[in-house]
Design an enzyme around this catalytic site. Sequence first.
Site, PDB file in Angstrom:
ATOM      1  N   ARG A 163       0.831  -1.203   0.000  1.00  0.00           N
ATOM      2  CA  ARG A 163       0.000   0.000   0.000  1.00  0.00           C
ATOM      3  C   ARG A 163       0.869   1.259   0.000  1.00  0.00           C
ATOM      4  O   ARG A 163       0.538   2.254  -0.655  1.00  0.00           O
ATOM      5  CB  ARG A 163      -0.951   0.002   1.203  1.00  0.00           C
ATOM      6  CG  ARG A 163      -1.956   1.146   1.176  1.00  0.00           C
ATOM      7  CD  ARG A 163      -3.022   0.992   2.248  1.00  0.00           C
ATOM      8  NE  ARG A 163      -2.475   1.088   3.593  1.00  0.00           N
ATOM      9  CZ  ARG A 163      -3.199   0.960   4.692  1.00  0.00           C
ATOM     10  NH1 ARG A 163      -4.502   0.741   4.614  1.00  0.00           N
ATOM     11  NH2 ARG A 163      -2.646   1.060   5.887  1.00  0.00           N
ATOM     12  N   LYS A 265      -2.684   6.698   1.510  1.00  0.00           N
ATOM     13  CA  LYS A 265      -2.531   7.120   2.909  1.00  0.00           C
ATOM     14  C   LYS A 265      -1.579   8.315   3.007  1.00  0.00           C
ATOM     15  O   LYS A 265      -0.553   8.282   3.700  1.00  0.00           O
ATOM     16  CB  LYS A 265      -2.055   5.947   3.759  1.00  0.00           C
ATOM     17  CG  LYS A 265      -2.468   6.033   5.225  1.00  0.00           C
ATOM     18  CD  LYS A 265      -2.214   4.717   5.923  1.00  0.00           C
ATOM     19  CE  LYS A 265      -2.526   4.800   7.414  1.00  0.00           C
ATOM     20  NZ  LYS A 265      -3.946   5.007   7.688  1.00  0.00           N
ATOM     21  N   GLU A 301     -16.164   6.845   4.531  1.00  0.00           N
ATOM     22  CA  GLU A 301     -15.504   6.251   5.687  1.00  0.00           C
ATOM     23  C   GLU A 301     -15.516   7.208   6.858  1.00  0.00           C
ATOM     24  O   GLU A 301     -15.869   8.382   6.726  1.00  0.00           O
ATOM     25  CB  GLU A 301     -14.082   5.809   5.358  1.00  0.00           C
ATOM     26  CG  GLU A 301     -13.136   6.899   4.893  1.00  0.00           C
ATOM     27  CD  GLU A 301     -11.741   6.341   4.606  1.00  0.00           C
ATOM     28  OE1 GLU A 301     -10.960   6.198   5.570  1.00  0.00           O
ATOM     29  OE2 GLU A 301     -11.437   6.060   3.441  1.00  0.00           O
TER      30      GLU A 301
END
Length: 419
Positions: A163, A265, A301
């Site tokens: 990721r 992220k 989210e």
Amino acid sequence: MESGAVFAGLHPNPPSHHLLLGPSRSAIKLLPPLVTDKKLFSSHPPPLQLQKQLHFASFSNHNGNNVNSLRVASPTSNVALELADIDWDNLGFGLMPTDYMYIMKCSQGEPFSKGQLQRFGNIELSPSAGVLNYGQGLFEGLKAYRKHDGNILLFRPEENAQRLRMGAERMCMPAPTVEQFVEAVKDTVLANERWIPPPGKGSLYIRPLLMGSGAVLGLAPAPEYTFLIYVSPVGNYFKEGLAPINLIVETEMHRATPGGTGGVKTIGNYAAVLQAQSAAKAKGFSDVLYLDSIHKKYLEEVSSCNVFVVKGNKISTPAIKGTILPGITRKSILDVARSQGFEVAERYVTVDELLEADEVFCTGTAVVVSPVGSITYLNKRVTYGSDGVGRVSQQLYSALTSLQMGLADDKMGWIVELK
């Protein structure tokens, strides 16, 4: 990457109590911890207090009393390790400075090379560093757990590595290889072994950072990059623990937009939610649930975790469409739920479905699984269950944490055990 890291500022012949056996099974020489706060650090034990103890798997102090100084089995040798002198029964989710951090650097267009373990402390950056001026930075989060036999477990670290690499491509940054990432995590965890909580008391939170550390004035990728890992022992993320949290649906501000960076992220994603989150907490809510920025009716989210809704035997979560972070705990929960016979769907989920759900829960590295007790939307409050901790939430939480802590057989092949 070489199996053993290069360590900065080390003396060639340290005392024997400064030795730690690392992943390569060779002796890694570490400096003693830097004592900065007597409330956080024990002033007398070195980072690895070595005592002859061939079969030590219990948790007690030298006098057998219930105090903070604990000895545990160490996976790196056949000796006992004395844990840091902190209150393991009252760990929150906050930074507790530990002994060592890991640093690795590279220039733009070049690969990362082997890194160094250094004392945990402040780092030096140019005022014109890319991360400070243009937000060119990413972070990850994962945990290490201690088993009753003293062995240390990591949960799917290669997923975090992959990721990070995906995010680095989006942010025009070089990234460590998956192997470099995992080995750096192992080195950092073992160097801070005495800070890993005893079984059932919490975990060691691991925070890798990737940032544009080189100086740049005009808008452009930085000329130099730093990969850094630090750790901290933690307890529950929400003060409620596994008790239900209370969320408010945000209708004006949005976490991400299509075509943006919501799916990686990057550090800017989190600064953007602070205003709404702070306002929600001032009103007594635990956190904020965001809707999509186009239709303003589909769930995205929570500030730092994914959301799931349960209706009967069906578990639904918003699909990954570029605005939602592909959570590793999210991915794991989907697989665990399927293995337990639940019908699982990744799709658009409306706020109306949320309000009519049997259960709602959130997932993330920090929270693991957090049941939702109530949702407030347009001044309407909906509660779930009698106590908010639904059967499905509890079942999935127990299944996943049992895997993470080594209490259940790892049939998924997700656990990396440090021996």
